[in-house]
Design a protein around this motif. Sequence first.
Motif, mmCIF file in Angstrom:
data_model
loop_
_atom_site.group_PDB
_atom_site.id
_atom_site.type_symbol
_atom_site.label_atom_id
_atom_site.label_comp_id
_atom_site.label_asym_id
_atom_site.label_seq_id
_atom_site.Cartn_x
_atom_site.Cartn_y
_atom_site.Cartn_z
ATOM 1 N N GLN A 25 57.751 33.381 52.067
ATOM 2 C CA GLN A 25 58.021 34.570 52.872
ATOM 3 C C GLN A 25 57.702 34.294 54.347
ATOM 4 O OE1 GLN A 25 59.470 37.356 51.602
ATOM 5 N NE2 GLN A 25 59.574 36.149 49.722
ATOM 6 N N PRO A 26 58.405 34.952 55.275
ATOM 7 C CA PRO A 26 58.153 34.739 56.709
ATOM 8 C C PRO A 26 56.923 35.507 57.189
ATOM 9 C CG PRO A 26 59.911 36.345 56.426
ATOM 10 C CD PRO A 26 59.532 35.878 55.038
ATOM 11 N N LEU A 27 55.732 35.012 56.801
ATOM 12 C CA LEU A 27 54.487 35.706 57.141
ATOM 13 C C LEU A 27 53.798 35.095 58.358
ATOM 14 C CD1 LEU A 27 53.006 36.145 53.531
ATOM 15 C CD2 LEU A 27 54.625 37.623 54.762
ATOM 16 N N GLY A 28 54.323 34.001 58.870
ATOM 17 C CA GLY A 28 53.720 33.358 60.028
ATOM 18 C C GLY A 28 52.498 32.519 59.714
ATOM 19 N N ALA A 29 52.254 32.240 58.439
ATOM 20 C CA ALA A 29 51.076 31.466 58.046
ATOM 21 C C ALA A 29 51.367 29.970 58.108
ATOM 22 C CB ALA A 29 50.644 31.851 56.636
ATOM 23 N N ASP A 30 50.431 29.199 58.654
ATOM 24 C CA ASP A 30 50.554 27.750 58.685
ATOM 25 C C ASP A 30 49.175 27.145 58.444
ATOM 26 O OD1 ASP A 30 51.529 25.200 58.963
ATOM 27 O OD2 ASP A 30 51.357 25.195 61.151
ATOM 28 N N PRO A 31 48.934 26.579 57.278
ATOM 29 C CA PRO A 31 49.870 26.388 56.171
ATOM 30 C C PRO A 31 50.205 27.700 55.466
ATOM 31 C CG PRO A 31 47.675 25.758 55.484
ATOM 32 C CD PRO A 31 47.583 26.073 56.956
ATOM 33 N N ALA A 32 51.126 27.602 54.517
ATOM 34 C CA ALA A 32 51.549 28.776 53.755
ATOM 35 C C ALA A 32 50.383 29.333 52.939
ATOM 36 C CB ALA A 32 52.704 28.386 52.829
ATOM 37 N N GLN A 33 50.561 30.547 52.405
ATOM 38 C CA GLN A 33 49.479 31.211 51.674
ATOM 39 C C GLN A 33 49.954 31.765 50.338
ATOM 40 O OE1 GLN A 33 47.828 34.362 54.084
ATOM 41 N NE2 GLN A 33 46.945 32.943 55.560
ATOM 42 N N GLU A 34 49.033 31.819 49.393
ATOM 43 C CA GLU A 34 49.146 32.621 48.181
ATOM 44 C C GLU A 34 47.798 33.314 48.006
ATOM 45 O OE1 GLU A 34 51.838 33.191 46.567
ATOM 46 O OE2 GLU A 34 53.154 31.485 46.938
ATOM 47 N N LEU A 35 47.764 34.345 47.170
ATOM 48 C CA LEU A 35 46.537 35.119 46.942
ATOM 49 C C LEU A 35 46.096 35.005 45.494
ATOM 50 C CD1 LEU A 35 47.441 38.417 48.843
ATOM 51 C CD2 LEU A 35 46.430 36.307 49.754
ATOM 52 N N ALA A 36 44.791 35.084 45.277
ATOM 53 C CA ALA A 36 44.236 35.021 43.926
ATOM 54 C C ALA A 36 43.108 36.040 43.795
ATOM 55 C CB ALA A 36 43.694 33.618 43.630
ATOM 56 N N CYS A 37 42.860 36.458 42.574
ATOM 57 C CA CYS A 37 41.695 37.305 42.284
ATOM 58 C C CYS A 37 41.180 36.910 40.904
ATOM 59 C CB CYS A 37 42.069 38.781 42.323
ATOM 60 S SG CYS A 37 40.648 39.900 42.088
ATOM 61 N N THR A 38 39.891 36.609 40.819
ATOM 62 C CA THR A 38 39.272 36.184 39.563
ATOM 63 C C THR A 38 38.276 37.237 39.102
ATOM 64 O OG1 THR A 38 39.527 33.843 40.130
ATOM 65 C CG2 THR A 38 37.892 34.388 38.449
ATOM 66 N N VAL A 39 38.407 37.632 37.844
ATOM 67 C CA VAL A 39 37.530 38.645 37.243
ATOM 68 C C VAL A 39 37.293 38.258 35.789
ATOM 69 C CG1 VAL A 39 38.356 40.522 38.737
ATOM 70 C CG2 VAL A 39 39.498 40.067 36.559
ATOM 71 N N TYR A 40 36.439 39.025 35.118
ATOM 72 C CA TYR A 40 36.270 38.797 33.689
ATOM 73 C C TYR A 40 37.533 39.219 32.945
ATOM 74 C CZ TYR A 40 31.525 37.489 34.587
ATOM 75 O OH TYR A 40 30.419 36.819 35.058
ATOM 76 N N LYS A 41 37.789 38.563 31.830
ATOM 77 C CA LYS A 41 39.061 38.685 31.122
ATOM 78 C C LYS A 41 39.473 40.138 30.886
ATOM 79 C CE LYS A 41 41.482 37.082 26.994
ATOM 80 N NZ LYS A 41 41.375 36.312 25.729
ATOM 81 N N GLU A 42 38.515 40.996 30.538
ATOM 82 C CA GLU A 42 38.819 42.402 30.236
ATOM 83 C C GLU A 42 39.316 43.162 31.459
ATOM 84 O OE1 GLU A 42 35.820 40.968 29.702
ATOM 85 O OE2 GLU A 42 36.067 40.538 27.558
ATOM 86 N N ALA A 73 41.428 41.900 33.821
ATOM 87 C CA ALA A 73 42.575 41.179 34.398
ATOM 88 C C ALA A 73 43.611 42.120 35.013
ATOM 89 C CB ALA A 73 43.225 40.288 33.340
ATOM 90 N N GLU A 74 43.799 43.290 34.421
ATOM 91 C CA GLU A 74 44.793 44.226 34.959
ATOM 92 C C GLU A 74 44.380 44.714 36.350
ATOM 93 O OE1 GLU A 74 47.993 46.490 35.735
ATOM 94 O OE2 GLU A 74 47.783 44.939 34.210
ATOM 95 N N ALA A 75 43.089 44.869 36.571
ATOM 96 C CA ALA A 75 42.601 45.268 37.893
ATOM 97 C C ALA A 75 42.851 44.148 38.906
ATOM 98 C CB ALA A 75 41.114 45.612 37.835
ATOM 99 N N ALA A 76 42.644 42.908 38.497
ATOM 100 C CA ALA A 76 42.924 41.774 39.381
ATOM 101 C C ALA A 76 44.412 41.732 39.714
ATOM 102 C CB ALA A 76 42.481 40.467 38.726
ATOM 103 N N ARG A 77 45.258 41.986 38.726
ATOM 104 C CA ARG A 77 46.704 42.029 38.951
ATOM 105 C C ARG A 77 47.035 43.053 40.023
ATOM 106 N NH1 ARG A 77 51.020 44.557 39.016
ATOM 107 N NH2 ARG A 77 49.941 46.466 38.538
ATOM 108 N N HIS A 78 46.414 44.223 39.927
ATOM 109 C CA HIS A 78 46.667 45.295 40.888
ATOM 110 C C HIS A 78 46.243 44.886 42.302
ATOM 111 C CE1 HIS A 78 47.082 49.321 42.519
ATOM 112 N NE2 HIS A 78 45.831 49.245 42.959
ATOM 113 N N LEU A 79 45.066 44.272 42.424
ATOM 114 C CA LEU A 79 44.553 43.884 43.747
ATOM 115 C C LEU A 79 45.437 42.836 44.410
ATOM 116 C CD1 LEU A 79 40.717 43.787 43.000
ATOM 117 C CD2 LEU A 79 41.970 45.534 44.281
ATOM 118 N N VAL A 80 45.878 41.848 43.636
ATOM 119 C CA VAL A 80 46.755 40.817 44.197
ATOM 120 C C VAL A 80 48.113 41.421 44.545
ATOM 121 C CG1 VAL A 80 47.945 38.619 43.737
ATOM 122 C CG2 VAL A 80 45.571 38.948 42.995
#
Length: 197
Positions: A68-85, A87-94
């Motif tokens: 995506q044209p976000l102007g980031a150099d280098p490019a970016q992706e996002l992550a969120c790590t939580v306890y397995k139960e 995971a849906e909240a992590a999905r929402h945050l990302v």
Amino acid sequence: MTTEKHNTAMGGAHRFIGLAENLERHAGTPTAAEPPNVRGENRGYGLVFFHLEQYHLSTVISSGLRFQPLGADPAQELACTVYKEQAEAARHLVDVTSELLVQSGTHLVPDQIVPNENPLLPDTEFYGVLASGHPLFPPEFTRFTDPDGTEQLQVYTLLPVTLGELNYILDNGVTALRQQWARFEVDVFDLGRPSVA
């Protein structure tokens, strides 16, 4: 001529050869994926779910922000790590943070706070996220390099912060909050954790 057009259409995807294997090496086994068009139109990124059995952790990582044209150099992706139960909240945050970046055409910088006027998760005090390196995974997870050693991608981990912690950062800075987290041995992967401010 055909090859030139093909390379342009790929958008430099060859720079990310080995990325999937690198993410799996650190975040664990891929367990699910959500396509960019999950809600109908293409939102510009998908989501991939990983599980690390050893620590009972799930990590949700965006896939596509780097194109995506976000102007980031280098490019970016996002992550969120939580306890397995959780995971849906992590999905929402990302998802909501990725959507914000795509809609505003901007990118994150280290230790940036992304605040929200309302709780990001129902029945919690989390009003924002902190863009960070990963608290558990090695630097190779955060900074992906090509075979020549050139950094091609940064994966920012989103750490949920409470309203009190947001205000604490405004008064004292991000480093001071990290010190508070260390002092009180805060488990940043637990969305049920108490606020330290």
